[in-house]
Motif scaffolding. Sequence first.
Motif, PDB file in Angstrom:
ATOM      1  N   GLY A 147     -15.562  30.876  15.671  1.00 17.75           N
ATOM      2  CA  GLY A 147     -16.535  31.932  15.910  1.00 17.75           C
ATOM      3  C   GLY A 147     -15.860  33.213  16.360  1.00 17.75           C
ATOM      4  N   HIS A 148     -16.604  34.296  16.277  1.00 24.47           N
ATOM      5  CA  HIS A 148     -16.089  35.597  16.694  1.00 24.47           C
ATOM      6  C   HIS A 148     -16.073  35.706  18.211  1.00 24.47           C
ATOM      7  N   ALA A 149     -15.019  36.308  18.729  1.00 19.54           N
ATOM      8  CA  ALA A 149     -14.894  36.589  20.163  1.00 19.54           C
ATOM      9  C   ALA A 149     -15.069  35.342  21.012  1.00 19.54           C
ATOM     10  N   ALA A 150     -14.527  34.234  20.555  1.00 17.97           N
ATOM     11  CA  ALA A 150     -14.613  32.984  21.317  1.00 17.97           C
ATOM     12  C   ALA A 150     -13.941  33.178  22.674  1.00 17.97           C
ATOM     13  N   PRO A 151     -14.617  32.846  23.777  1.00 19.71           N
ATOM     14  CA  PRO A 151     -14.072  33.144  25.115  1.00 19.71           C
ATOM     15  C   PRO A 151     -12.672  32.597  25.360  1.00 19.71           C
ATOM     16  N   ALA A 152     -12.390  31.374  24.921  1.00 13.90           N
ATOM     17  CA  ALA A 152     -11.063  30.801  25.180  1.00 13.90           C
ATOM     18  C   ALA A 152      -9.974  31.580  24.450  1.00 13.90           C
ATOM     19  N   VAL A 153     -10.319  32.156  23.311  1.00  9.72           N
ATOM     20  CA  VAL A 153      -9.354  32.986  22.574  1.00  9.72           C
ATOM     21  C   VAL A 153      -9.204  34.336  23.263  1.00  9.72           C
ATOM     22  N   VAL A 154     -10.322  34.964  23.573  1.00 12.40           N
ATOM     23  CA  VAL A 154     -10.294  36.289  24.193  1.00 12.40           C
ATOM     24  C   VAL A 154      -9.553  36.248  25.526  1.00 12.40           C
ATOM     25  N   ASP A 155      -9.841  35.246  26.341  1.00 15.50           N
ATOM     26  CA  ASP A 155      -9.213  35.166  27.667  1.00 15.50           C
ATOM     27  C   ASP A 155      -7.702  34.998  27.557  1.00 15.50           C
ATOM     28  N   ARG A 156      -7.259  34.149  26.661  1.00 13.40           N
ATOM     29  CA  ARG A 156      -5.819  33.935  26.513  1.00 13.40           C
ATOM     30  C   ARG A 156      -5.129  35.171  25.945  1.00 13.40           C
ATOM     31  N   VAL A 157      -5.790  35.842  25.007  1.00  7.89           N
ATOM     32  CA  VAL A 157      -5.206  37.060  24.441  1.00  7.89           C
ATOM     33  C   VAL A 157      -5.066  38.141  25.511  1.00  7.89           C
ATOM     34  N   ARG A 158      -6.097  38.317  26.306  1.00 10.24           N
ATOM     35  CA  ARG A 158      -6.042  39.325  27.378  1.00 10.24           C
ATOM     36  C   ARG A 158      -4.917  39.011  28.356  1.00 10.24           C
ATOM     37  N   ALA A 159      -4.822  37.753  28.751  1.00  8.35           N
ATOM     38  CA  ALA A 159      -3.798  37.374  29.724  1.00  8.35           C
ATOM     39  C   ALA A 159      -2.401  37.594  29.161  1.00  8.35           C
ATOM     40  N   GLN A 160      -2.196  37.225  27.908  1.00  6.36           N
ATOM     41  CA  GLN A 160      -0.877  37.393  27.307  1.00  6.36           C
ATOM     42  C   GLN A 160      -0.530  38.866  27.122  1.00  6.36           C
ATOM     43  N   ALA A 161      -1.505  39.662  26.680  1.00  3.60           N
ATOM     44  CA  ALA A 161      -1.243  41.094  26.483  1.00  3.60           C
ATOM     45  C   ALA A 161      -0.862  41.776  27.790  1.00  3.60           C
ATOM     46  N   ALA A 162      -1.397  41.287  28.897  1.00  2.00           N
ATOM     47  CA  ALA A 162      -1.060  41.868  30.194  1.00  2.00           C
ATOM     48  C   ALA A 162       0.353  41.497  30.634  1.00  2.00           C
ATOM     49  N   GLU A 163       0.898  40.407  30.099  1.00  2.00           N
ATOM     50  CA  GLU A 163       2.252  39.973  30.449  1.00  2.00           C
ATOM     51  C   GLU A 163       3.293  40.647  29.562  1.00  2.00           C
ATOM     52  N   PHE A 164       3.210  40.441  28.256  1.00  2.00           N
ATOM     53  CA  PHE A 164       4.059  41.141  27.293  1.00  2.00           C
ATOM     54  C   PHE A 164       3.482  40.913  25.905  1.00  2.00           C
ATOM     55  N   THR A 165       3.668  41.900  25.033  1.00  3.02           N
ATOM     56  CA  THR A 165       3.096  41.833  23.692  1.00  3.02           C
ATOM     57  C   THR A 165       4.104  41.416  22.633  1.00  3.02           C
ATOM     58  N   HIS A 166       5.401  41.565  22.908  1.00  5.62           N
ATOM     59  CA  HIS A 166       6.399  41.249  21.881  1.00  5.62           C
ATOM     60  C   HIS A 166       7.786  41.241  22.499  1.00  5.62           C
ATOM     61  N   THR A 167       8.592  40.286  22.067  1.00  4.36           N
ATOM     62  CA  THR A 167      10.034  40.360  22.323  1.00  4.36           C
ATOM     63  C   THR A 167      10.809  40.000  21.071  1.00  4.36           C
ATOM     64  N   CYS A 168      10.161  39.336  20.111  1.00  5.84           N
ATOM     65  CA  CYS A 168      10.734  38.709  18.924  1.00  5.84           C
ATOM     66  C   CYS A 168      11.383  37.393  19.335  1.00  5.84           C
ATOM     67  N   PHE A 169      10.796  36.319  18.848  1.00  2.88           N
ATOM     68  CA  PHE A 169      11.273  34.981  19.201  1.00  2.88           C
ATOM     69  C   PHE A 169      12.723  34.783  18.790  1.00  2.88           C
ATOM     70  N   MET A 170      13.167  35.503  17.754  1.00  5.58           N
ATOM     71  CA  MET A 170      14.549  35.381  17.303  1.00  5.58           C
ATOM     72  C   MET A 170      15.527  36.118  18.224  1.00  5.58           C
ATOM     73  N   VAL A 171      15.002  36.918  19.139  1.00  5.73           N
ATOM     74  CA  VAL A 171      15.859  37.644  20.074  1.00  5.73           C
ATOM     75  C   VAL A 171      15.804  36.993  21.454  1.00  5.73           C
ATOM     76  N   THR A 172      14.628  37.038  22.075  1.00 10.47           N
ATOM     77  CA  THR A 172      14.431  36.362  23.366  1.00 10.47           C
ATOM     78  C   THR A 172      13.148  35.548  23.261  1.00 10.47           C
ATOM     79  N   PRO A 173      13.241  34.235  23.175  1.00 13.76           N
ATOM     80  CA  PRO A 173      12.077  33.388  22.911  1.00 13.76           C
ATOM     81  C   PRO A 173      11.153  33.246  24.110  1.00 13.76           C
ATOM     82  N   TYR A 174      10.037  32.569  23.890  1.00 14.52           N
ATOM     83  CA  TYR A 174       9.004  32.406  24.910  1.00 14.52           C
ATOM     84  C   TYR A 174       8.271  31.094  24.657  1.00 14.52           C
ATOM     85  N   GLU A 175       7.585  30.625  25.694  1.00 12.94           N
ATOM     86  CA  GLU A 175       7.001  29.286  25.669  1.00 12.94           C
ATOM     87  C   GLU A 175       5.852  29.159  24.681  1.00 12.94           C
ATOM     88  N   GLY A 176       5.057  30.221  24.484  1.00 13.84           N
ATOM     89  CA  GLY A 176       3.877  30.122  23.627  1.00 13.84           C
ATOM     90  C   GLY A 176       4.220  29.651  22.221  1.00 13.84           C
TER      91      GLY A 176
END
Length: 442
Positions: free
Chosen positions: A71-100
Amino acid sequence: MTAQLTQRRLLTEIPGPASRALQERRGDAVAAGVGSVLPVYITSAEGGLLTDADGNTLIDLGSGIAVTNVGHAAPAVVDRVRAQAAEFTHTCFMVTPYEGYVQVCEQLKDLTPGDHAKRSVLFNSGAEAVENAVKIARVATGRQAVVVFDHAYHGRTNLTMALTAKSIPYKHGFGPFAPEVYRVPGSYPYRDGLTGPEAAAAALDRIEKQIGGDQVAAVVIEPIQGEGGFIEPAPGFLPALADWCARHGVVFVADEVQTGFCRTGDWFASNHENVVPDLIATAKGIAGGLPLAAVTGRAELMDAVPSGGLGGTYGGNPIACAAALGSIEIMRNDRLDLAARGIAETVLPRLRAVADRTGVIGDVRGRGAMIAAEFVKPGTNEPDAALTGRVAKACHAAGVVVLTCGTYGNVVRLLPPLSLSPELLDEGLTVLEQAIAAEAGK
């Protein structure tokens, strides 16, 4: 969208004046090669409803082509996206990886068919996933030939255009295409009248005679063909292909870009016949609307490519990975595989009743929330693309988004969000039934 909007609401004609104004602006800025099924400009969306720039609220039976399964704007998706965007939006996994990225690959290991050791690599789109599956198969086997099927759709990159069957609009004028791609007949029960084993025997005979089993790196197939017409192969077709691949050292690649993530009533369409692909390409429904794709497969195949041979700057972007983890959480907790089966139990009998009443639908088919009606001229199986277009247009005018597809342009396909309420599904189907009845008489 305001909370009280829970049903279709039309305030203007479709498209309305605000959407038409935006369409005019688009003509001066957006390339003409980008088409839109219905030029209403969306300002918000929730669940299975879309609200446009004129305040109209439409029922979405397309899910952005099988993307917004949760569905559109599913809360579990929106909440996780907001939280991640507040932490960092990009590093490139091939440069410095991340747990997600690792977490998504762990989920894919658990969810995809088979209990063998698996590895995954993440990309941005379904075409990228399919193309990289071919790359992996070629490296792992040391062979070059790739076999695909009539009515296939695998993407718009140069290699995946070669894999795709339909010329217009996907291939016309864009050649030359990648070599060593061979097309064989598939299984189209409504039109070929063959059983699954019979259709498989014909395809395999063509492969062995024209290519040679020892020359084939991969057989690439959609377990249910999407753009080609939602063609569900006859039982036994896919298992026969998979068995032949295993005996000849050929990599069996399931393109589950459209069929994956509970869409067909199981996590993956391959599960319906207990087929275990060597490699599986996924995208669309994986991340609730954010661009993410994956190739998941047998560890020995995936690890045949040396370090640095796979990847991409944005592949497995951290925000997209967060969205995927939210989507998978919803699918698990809300049992959207079962919800898809419930949608089929509602839709299939209603469409078959319409087919019986009108005589203009030659075949109703599909699994879960991936269902199609193939329109033909009464008393024949001659495709009726004109009627198909009129039916879709009538639905759009009434505020219901449906899609068309098929090699002959004569299939209406339904891809509702798996979370769509029974009330909205009923209303959307009623509009479709009325459109078919009205247009069939013209």
